[in-house]
Design an enzyme around this catalytic site. Structure first.
Site, PDB file in Angstrom:
ATOM      1  N   LYS A 128      46.422  51.441 -20.979  1.00 16.50           N
ATOM      2  CA  LYS A 128      46.277  50.147 -20.593  1.00 16.50           C
ATOM      3  C   LYS A 128      46.559  48.976 -21.570  1.00 16.50           C
ATOM      4  O   LYS A 128      47.051  47.931 -21.238  1.00 16.50           O
ATOM      5  CB  LYS A 128      44.541  49.632 -20.041  1.00 16.50           C
ATOM      6  CG  LYS A 128      44.263  50.425 -18.714  1.00 16.50           C
ATOM      7  CD  LYS A 128      44.946  49.689 -17.619  1.00 16.50           C
ATOM      8  CE  LYS A 128      44.806  50.308 -16.285  1.00 16.50           C
ATOM      9  NZ  LYS A 128      45.097  49.823 -15.286  1.00 16.50           N
ATOM     10  N   LYS A 208      52.241  61.300 -12.756  1.00 10.15           N
ATOM     11  CA  LYS A 208      51.529  61.384 -11.619  1.00 10.15           C
ATOM     12  C   LYS A 208      51.618  60.056 -10.722  1.00 10.15           C
ATOM     13  O   LYS A 208      51.861  59.116 -10.874  1.00 10.15           O
ATOM     14  CB  LYS A 208      50.007  61.534 -12.104  1.00 10.15           C
ATOM     15  CG  LYS A 208      49.561  60.192 -12.642  1.00 10.15           C
ATOM     16  CD  LYS A 208      47.752  60.307 -12.434  1.00 10.15           C
ATOM     17  CE  LYS A 208      47.389  58.713 -12.892  1.00 10.15           C
ATOM     18  NZ  LYS A 208      46.136  58.461 -12.940  1.00 10.15           N
ATOM     19  N   LYS A 211      49.247  54.002  -8.139  1.00  6.65           N
ATOM     20  CA  LYS A 211      49.435  52.719  -7.643  1.00  6.65           C
ATOM     21  C   LYS A 211      50.023  51.879  -8.830  1.00  6.65           C
ATOM     22  O   LYS A 211      50.933  51.079  -8.624  1.00  6.65           O
ATOM     23  CB  LYS A 211      48.165  51.717  -7.564  1.00  6.65           C
ATOM     24  CG  LYS A 211      47.439  52.727  -6.320  1.00  6.65           C
ATOM     25  CD  LYS A 211      45.993  52.185  -6.084  1.00  6.65           C
ATOM     26  CE  LYS A 211      44.895  53.473  -5.966  1.00  6.65           C
ATOM     27  NZ  LYS A 211      43.567  53.290  -5.832  1.00  6.65           N
TER      28      LYS A 211
HETATM   29  P1  TYM Z   1      41.049  56.206  -9.175  1.00 10.21           P
HETATM   30  O1  TYM Z   1      40.708  54.902  -8.290  1.00 10.21           O
HETATM   31  O2  TYM Z   1      42.258  55.700 -10.140  1.00 10.21           O
HETATM   32  O3  TYM Z   1      41.356  57.550  -8.279  1.00 10.21           O
HETATM   33  C1  TYM Z   1      40.580  57.789  -7.230  1.00 10.21           C
HETATM   34  C2  TYM Z   1      40.602  59.181  -7.251  1.00 10.21           C
HETATM   35  O4  TYM Z   1      41.957  59.798  -6.756  1.00 10.21           O
HETATM   36  C3  TYM Z   1      42.164  60.795  -7.992  1.00 10.21           C
HETATM   37  N1  TYM Z   1      43.768  60.624  -8.343  1.00 10.21           N
HETATM   38  C4  TYM Z   1      44.663  61.715  -8.098  1.00 10.21           C
HETATM   39  N2  TYM Z   1      44.461  63.115  -8.096  1.00 10.21           N
HETATM   40  C5  TYM Z   1      45.589  63.959  -7.954  1.00 10.21           C
HETATM   41  N3  TYM Z   1      46.746  63.486  -8.430  1.00 10.21           N
HETATM   42  C6  TYM Z   1      46.893  62.023  -8.380  1.00 10.21           C
HETATM   43  N4  TYM Z   1      48.156  61.454  -8.702  1.00 10.21           N
HETATM   44  C7  TYM Z   1      45.694  61.318  -8.375  1.00 10.21           C
HETATM   45  N5  TYM Z   1      45.726  59.875  -8.578  1.00 10.21           N
HETATM   46  C8  TYM Z   1      44.426  59.571  -8.536  1.00 10.21           C
HETATM   47  C9  TYM Z   1      41.599  60.555  -9.112  1.00 10.21           C
HETATM   48  O5  TYM Z   1      41.374  61.401  -9.993  1.00 10.21           O
HETATM   49  C10 TYM Z   1      40.214  60.115  -8.655  1.00 10.21           C
HETATM   50  O6  TYM Z   1      39.533  60.990  -8.498  1.00 10.21           O
HETATM   51  N6  TYM Z   1      37.831  56.052 -13.023  1.00 10.21           N
HETATM   52  C11 TYM Z   1      38.095  56.435 -11.633  1.00 10.21           C
HETATM   53  C12 TYM Z   1      37.128  55.769 -10.851  1.00 10.21           C
HETATM   54  C13 TYM Z   1      35.593  55.968 -11.002  1.00 10.21           C
HETATM   55  C14 TYM Z   1      34.704  57.396 -10.983  1.00 10.21           C
HETATM   56  C15 TYM Z   1      33.713  56.872 -11.289  1.00 10.21           C
HETATM   57  C16 TYM Z   1      35.300  58.650 -10.431  1.00 10.21           C
HETATM   58  C17 TYM Z   1      34.557  55.076 -11.536  1.00 10.21           C
HETATM   59  N7  TYM Z   1      33.528  55.640 -11.763  1.00 10.21           N
HETATM   60  C18 TYM Z   1      32.633  57.911 -11.288  1.00 10.21           C
HETATM   61  C19 TYM Z   1      34.329  59.476 -10.524  1.00 10.21           C
HETATM   62  C20 TYM Z   1      33.205  59.158 -10.956  1.00 10.21           C
HETATM   63  C21 TYM Z   1      39.600  55.828 -11.218  1.00 10.21           C
HETATM   64  O7  TYM Z   1      40.092  55.095 -11.751  1.00 10.21           O
HETATM   65  O8  TYM Z   1      39.972  56.506 -10.102  1.00 10.21           O
END
Ligand code: TYM
Length: 339
Positions: A128, A208, A211
């Site tokens: 970031k 990967k 967005k």
């Molecule tokens: P976020 O919003 O980026 O993604 C949501 C979920 O989707 C999974 N994901 C993927 N899995 C496989 N391949 C990909 N290309 C891919 N892109 C996204 C992510 O691994 C995630 O499971 N920090 C977290 C949000 C969060 C969170 C939490 C997660 C906040 N508090 C507590 C678990 C527990 C995030 O930004 O996910």
């Protein structure tokens, strides 16, 4: 889609008797197939096996999204998306992070057991700093502390996530260990649960799907948009002529066929023998993705036509878990010598 939507097995012996599930997703734009294949389908599968709590993490999104109307809209869209993909408010709890603000207090308390160096070495923080150098806000640094608080405020021990969350999950475990070490055994150490697609690559076939990179295939986009996104995918770069045999194991289009349809071996064989070309394989994938999400897409549009209904589900979700959050905070206050 593979018929097996179950999560990877976990060593049940080291888990509490009735482990609770928690996961969070950012309302930072349209959900893509990486979210679904890597995490959401496990949210759906696990809601029948465990007490499951799922959260749309709007506090986290504030580290990058600063327009109030955009945040509000995306939060509701993400809720509708999760419901459309199979979360059932009768079988799980779905809520918005900021509706249970106890989490911010717990996150603050956790900052006092978290060395700054742990946060500075987090890969997403480093990324970031590169991607939004004009906005390296403090929230980006403490992001993983809030994530740890999210999970353990509800004493959850299993966290369905993609592999990209590995460093955050490890930090959550370290924070829990630091807290338990200082104040006594209070929280379970959370652990990740992955699907059989823990890392879904984007349309560029290199990074990967994300967005922020802009290499996504959006679940609820118009069929034409999905078609365009799939047709723009990078395939096996060594397959130059139509007559060249393909290498499906390194081609992202072929890999995705494993999750859409039940004949991926045949598709792979067609590529290997050059019976089919990349364009055919992409067209088939686009058609299958569109068909796979056709019903959820209809449900999504219905849900979005009833915003008050979606808001009601979210409000009830936040209310339902209030007693768990209050009980944890009472215990934490007691242990830390507050009040
Ligand atoms: P976020 O919003 O980026 O993604 C949501 C979920 O989707 C999974 N994901 C993927 N899995 C496989 N391949 C990909 N290309 C891919 N892109 C996204 C992510 O691994 C995630 O499971 N920090 C977290 C949000 C969060 C969170 C939490 C997660 C906040 N508090 C507590 C678990 C527990 C995030 O930004 O996910």
């Amino acid at each position: 889609m593979t018929t097996d939507r179950s999560p990877a097995p976990t060593a049940a012996s080291t888990l509490p008797a009735n482990p609770r599930i928690f996961s969070g997703i950012q309302p930072s734009g349209a959900p893509h197939i990486g979210n679904d294949l890597g995490a959401i389908r496990n949210y759906v599968a696990l809601q029948d096996r465990y007490e499951a709590i799922y959260c749309i993490v709007d506090y986290h999104a504030l580290t990058s999204t600063h327009d109030p109307d955009v945040l509000r809209t995306r939060t509701r869209e993400m809720a509708a998306a999760l419901l459309a993909l199979g979360l059932d408010p009768e079988r799980c709890t779905l809520f918005v992070q900021s509706h249970r603000p106890e989490v911010t207090e717990l996150a603050w308390l956790f900052t006092t057991v978290t060395p700054v160096a742990w946060l500075q070495r987090t890969p997403t923080y480093k990324e970031k700093r590169q991607s939004q150098p004009e906005d390296v806000n403090h929230g980006l640094l403490t992001y993983p502390v809030l994530q740890a608080a999210d999970i353990v405020l509800y004493k959850a021990s299993l966290v369905p996530v993609g592999k990209d969350q590995a460093a955050h999950l490890e930090l959550s475990r370290e924070i829990v260990r630091a807290f338990n070490g200082r104040y006594g055994e209070t929280f379970p150490e959370p652990r990740a649960v992955h699907t059989d697609a823990p890392v879904v690559l984007g349309t560029d076939g290199a990074r990967k799907m994300s967005k922020s990179v802009g290499n996504t295939i959006e679940i609820f986009a118009e069929p034409d948009v999905i078609r365009r996104q799939v047709m723009g995918m990078v395939t096996d770069t060594q397959r130059i002529l139509r007559s060249d045999p393909g290498r499906p194991e390194v081609c992202n289009v072929c890999r995705l066929h494993r999750f859409f349809g039940d004949d991926y071996e045949e598709v792979w064989e067609g590529e290997r023998t050059a019976r089919t070309g990349c364009v055919d394989t992409k067209k088939l994938l686009a058609a299958r993705i569109i068909a796979h999400y056709a019903e959820p897409r209809e449900r999504y549009l219905e849900l979005m036509a009833d915003p008050a209904g979606v808001d009601r589900i979210l409000a009830e979700g936040a209310e339902r878990i209030r007693p768990i959050a209050r009980a944890t905070m009472d215990e934490v206050h007691e242990r830390m010598g507050l009040r």
